[in-house]
Scaffold this motif. Structure first.
Motif, PDB file in Angstrom:
ATOM      1  N   LYS A 214       0.713  -1.311   0.104  1.00 56.69           N
ATOM      2  CA  LYS A 214      -0.028  -0.336  -0.151  1.00 56.69           C
ATOM      3  C   LYS A 214       0.633   1.256  -0.272  1.00 56.69           C
ATOM      4  O   LYS A 214       0.419   2.080  -0.393  1.00 56.69           O
ATOM      5  CB  LYS A 214      -0.704  -0.082   1.256  1.00 56.69           C
ATOM      6  CG  LYS A 214      -2.587   1.327   1.359  1.00 56.69           C
ATOM      7  CD  LYS A 214      -3.042   0.794   2.000  1.00 56.69           C
ATOM      8  CE  LYS A 214      -4.259   2.182   2.831  1.00 56.69           C
ATOM      9  NZ  LYS A 214      -5.025   1.917   2.713  1.00 56.69           N
ATOM     10  N   ASP A 215       2.084   1.087   0.614  1.00 59.04           N
ATOM     11  CA  ASP A 215       2.670   1.883   0.405  1.00 59.04           C
ATOM     12  C   ASP A 215       3.016   2.860  -0.582  1.00 59.04           C
ATOM     13  O   ASP A 215       3.071   3.726  -0.803  1.00 59.04           O
ATOM     14  CB  ASP A 215       4.217   2.294   2.014  1.00 59.04           C
ATOM     15  CG  ASP A 215       3.537   2.355   3.407  1.00 59.04           C
ATOM     16  OD1 ASP A 215       2.357   2.641   3.649  1.00 59.04           O
ATOM     17  OD2 ASP A 215       4.202   1.562   4.393  1.00 59.04           O
ATOM     18  N   GLU A 216       3.998   1.968  -1.483  1.00 62.32           N
ATOM     19  CA  GLU A 216       4.177   2.053  -2.720  1.00 62.32           C
ATOM     20  C   GLU A 216       3.367   2.503  -3.792  1.00 62.32           C
ATOM     21  O   GLU A 216       3.528   3.851  -4.746  1.00 62.32           O
ATOM     22  CB  GLU A 216       4.885   0.727  -3.206  1.00 62.32           C
ATOM     23  CG  GLU A 216       5.887   0.880  -4.429  1.00 62.32           C
ATOM     24  CD  GLU A 216       6.537  -0.086  -5.428  1.00 62.32           C
ATOM     25  OE1 GLU A 216       6.152  -0.177  -6.742  1.00 62.32           O
ATOM     26  OE2 GLU A 216       6.319  -1.030  -4.477  1.00 62.32           O
TER      27      GLU A 216
ATOM     28  N   VAL B  95       0.801   4.076  -2.496  1.00 65.45           N
ATOM     29  CA  VAL B  95      -0.236   5.585  -2.290  1.00 65.45           C
ATOM     30  C   VAL B  95       0.991   6.666  -2.612  1.00 65.45           C
ATOM     31  O   VAL B  95       0.784   7.631  -3.134  1.00 65.45           O
ATOM     32  CB  VAL B  95       0.074   5.668  -0.833  1.00 65.45           C
ATOM     33  CG1 VAL B  95       0.131   6.515   0.252  1.00 65.45           C
ATOM     34  CG2 VAL B  95      -1.883   4.507  -0.125  1.00 65.45           C
ATOM     35  N   ASP B  96       2.164   5.932  -2.383  1.00 66.07           N
ATOM     36  CA  ASP B  96       3.402   6.948  -3.150  1.00 66.07           C
ATOM     37  C   ASP B  96       3.403   7.345  -4.989  1.00 66.07           C
ATOM     38  O   ASP B  96       3.861   8.912  -5.264  1.00 66.07           O
ATOM     39  CB  ASP B  96       5.146   6.023  -2.838  1.00 66.07           C
ATOM     40  CG  ASP B  96       5.341   5.963  -1.410  1.00 66.07           C
ATOM     41  OD1 ASP B  96       4.578   7.342  -0.347  1.00 66.07           O
ATOM     42  OD2 ASP B  96       6.358   5.598  -0.959  1.00 66.07           O
TER      43      ASP B  96
ATOM     44  N   ALA C  88      -1.635   8.265   6.637  1.00 64.53           N
ATOM     45  CA  ALA C  88      -1.131   7.756   5.950  1.00 64.53           C
ATOM     46  C   ALA C  88       0.447   8.237   6.957  1.00 64.53           C
ATOM     47  O   ALA C  88       0.946   9.479   7.680  1.00 64.53           O
ATOM     48  CB  ALA C  88       0.070   8.571   4.464  1.00 64.53           C
ATOM     49  N   ARG C  89       0.741   7.425   7.718  1.00 66.57           N
ATOM     50  CA  ARG C  89       2.471   7.310   8.469  1.00 66.57           C
ATOM     51  C   ARG C  89       3.294   6.256   8.462  1.00 66.57           C
ATOM     52  O   ARG C  89       2.963   5.403   7.774  1.00 66.57           O
ATOM     53  CB  ARG C  89       1.566   6.907  10.009  1.00 66.57           C
ATOM     54  CG  ARG C  89       0.950   7.663  11.057  1.00 66.57           C
ATOM     55  CD  ARG C  89       1.658   8.850  11.386  1.00 66.57           C
ATOM     56  NE  ARG C  89       0.529   9.891  11.948  1.00 66.57           N
ATOM     57  CZ  ARG C  89      -0.718  10.452  11.075  1.00 66.57           C
ATOM     58  NH1 ARG C  89      -0.392  11.015   9.726  1.00 66.57           N
ATOM     59  NH2 ARG C  89      -0.894  10.760  11.977  1.00 66.57           N
ATOM     60  N   GLY C  90       4.092   6.610   8.508  1.00 67.87           N
ATOM     61  CA  GLY C  90       6.458   5.514   8.461  1.00 67.87           C
ATOM     62  C   GLY C  90       5.929   4.071   9.275  1.00 67.87           C
ATOM     63  O   GLY C  90       4.731   4.239  10.295  1.00 67.87           O
TER      64      GLY C  90
ATOM     65  N   ARG D 233       3.629  10.245   6.832  1.00 69.77           N
ATOM     66  CA  ARG D 233       4.707  10.025   5.904  1.00 69.77           C
ATOM     67  C   ARG D 233       4.519  10.782   5.044  1.00 69.77           C
ATOM     68  O   ARG D 233       6.054  10.831   4.196  1.00 69.77           O
ATOM     69  CB  ARG D 233       3.984   8.517   4.590  1.00 69.77           C
ATOM     70  CG  ARG D 233       4.673   8.297   3.874  1.00 69.77           C
ATOM     71  CD  ARG D 233       3.910   6.803   3.451  1.00 69.77           C
ATOM     72  NE  ARG D 233       4.338   6.026   2.161  1.00 69.77           N
ATOM     73  CZ  ARG D 233       5.901   5.432   2.307  1.00 69.77           C
ATOM     74  NH1 ARG D 233       5.902   5.154   3.836  1.00 69.77           N
ATOM     75  NH2 ARG D 233       6.037   5.211   1.180  1.00 69.77           N
ATOM     76  N   TYR D 234       3.739  12.191   4.765  1.00 68.03           N
ATOM     77  CA  TYR D 234       4.341  13.663   3.998  1.00 68.03           C
ATOM     78  C   TYR D 234       3.966  14.315   5.360  1.00 68.03           C
ATOM     79  O   TYR D 234       3.259  14.123   6.186  1.00 68.03           O
ATOM     80  CB  TYR D 234       2.856  13.153   2.984  1.00 68.03           C
ATOM     81  CG  TYR D 234       3.058  12.005   2.271  1.00 68.03           C
ATOM     82  CD1 TYR D 234       4.217  12.402   0.995  1.00 68.03           C
ATOM     83  CD2 TYR D 234       2.210  11.109   1.833  1.00 68.03           C
ATOM     84  CE1 TYR D 234       3.977  11.492   0.141  1.00 68.03           C
ATOM     85  CE2 TYR D 234       2.259   9.978   1.314  1.00 68.03           C
ATOM     86  CZ  TYR D 234       2.890   9.742   0.639  1.00 68.03           C
ATOM     87  OH  TYR D 234       3.167   8.774  -0.735  1.00 68.03           O
TER      88      TYR D 234
END
Length: 206
Positions: free
Chosen positions: A62-64, A66-67, A123-125, A131-132
């Motif tokens: 999901k992170d990729e 979302v990026d 979004a969180r790391g 994340r942003y």
């Protein structure tokens, strides 16, 4: 950004690129509809009409994905408003074109604006930090600083700290969109014009 599941340096086929675009579009639609926390890969896959495994083939997670959504939206914003900005000759006119241009884009693509706002808020790391955020906005700050410094060099703008003004301008734009999303009956273009006037008054010598 390339999925970890793809061989390094391997060029994607046309069909693969189309599939990735389909998944990105589905992610935008899903996040705009149900919010970031509820936009699971399974929901996004259902929106796209594919299996969750298809998403996993094209994106590492999901992170990729979302990026790539954020990159896609911001690239489209830049491609859309840049021609109007390049037509301007003064720093103040460029500032006005920037603020009103992003507002016009949001009116034309409200789902995209809602999606990136959801991502930025939620979004969180891995360590739990956003994340942003401010760090991710660095390219925007640098771009605005360049505009201000050029205007100061040619005498169009007064002396002020370009970084402070860049942070303030971007924060004003972000707040404008946040207010509009919460109050959709707001005249966004009128808000943008008023906001641009405030910034122009803040940077001119008079």
């Amino acid at each position: 950004m390339r999925s970890k599941n793809e061989p390094s340096g391997q060029k994607r086929s046309f069909i693969e690129e189309v599939r990735r675009e389909q998944i990105i579009a589905a992610a935008i639609e899903t996040i705009a509809a149900v919010g970031f926390p509820r936009a699971s890969l399974a929901r996004i896959a259902a929106t796209a009409g594919v299996s969750k495994g298809v998403i996993s083939y094209h994106f590492a997670g999901k992170d990729e994905l979302v990026d790539q959504v954020v990159t896609t939206v911001y690239t489209d914003i830049a491609d859309t408003i840049l021609p109007g900005i390049l037509e301007q000759e003064t720093a103040t006119d460029i500032l006005r074109a920037h603020v009103t241009g992003v507002a016009e884009y949001a009116l034309a693509h409200p789902d995209r604006l809602r999606t990136v706002t959801e991502i930025f808020v939620h979004a969180r790391g891995a360590d739990g930090t956003p994340r942003y955020g401010v760090v991710a906005a660095e390219p925007l700050y640098e771009s605005l600083e360049g505009l201000y410094r050029e205007g100061q060099r040619n005498g169009e703008l007064r002396v002020f700290d370009p970084r402070v003004m860049a942070v303030t301008q971007q924060a004003g734009i972000d707040a404008m969109f946040g207010y509009w999303l919460a109050h959709p009956d707001t005249d966004l273009l009128a808000h943008a014009r008023e906001l641009a006037d405030l910034f122009v008054r803040a940077i001119r010598p008079d």
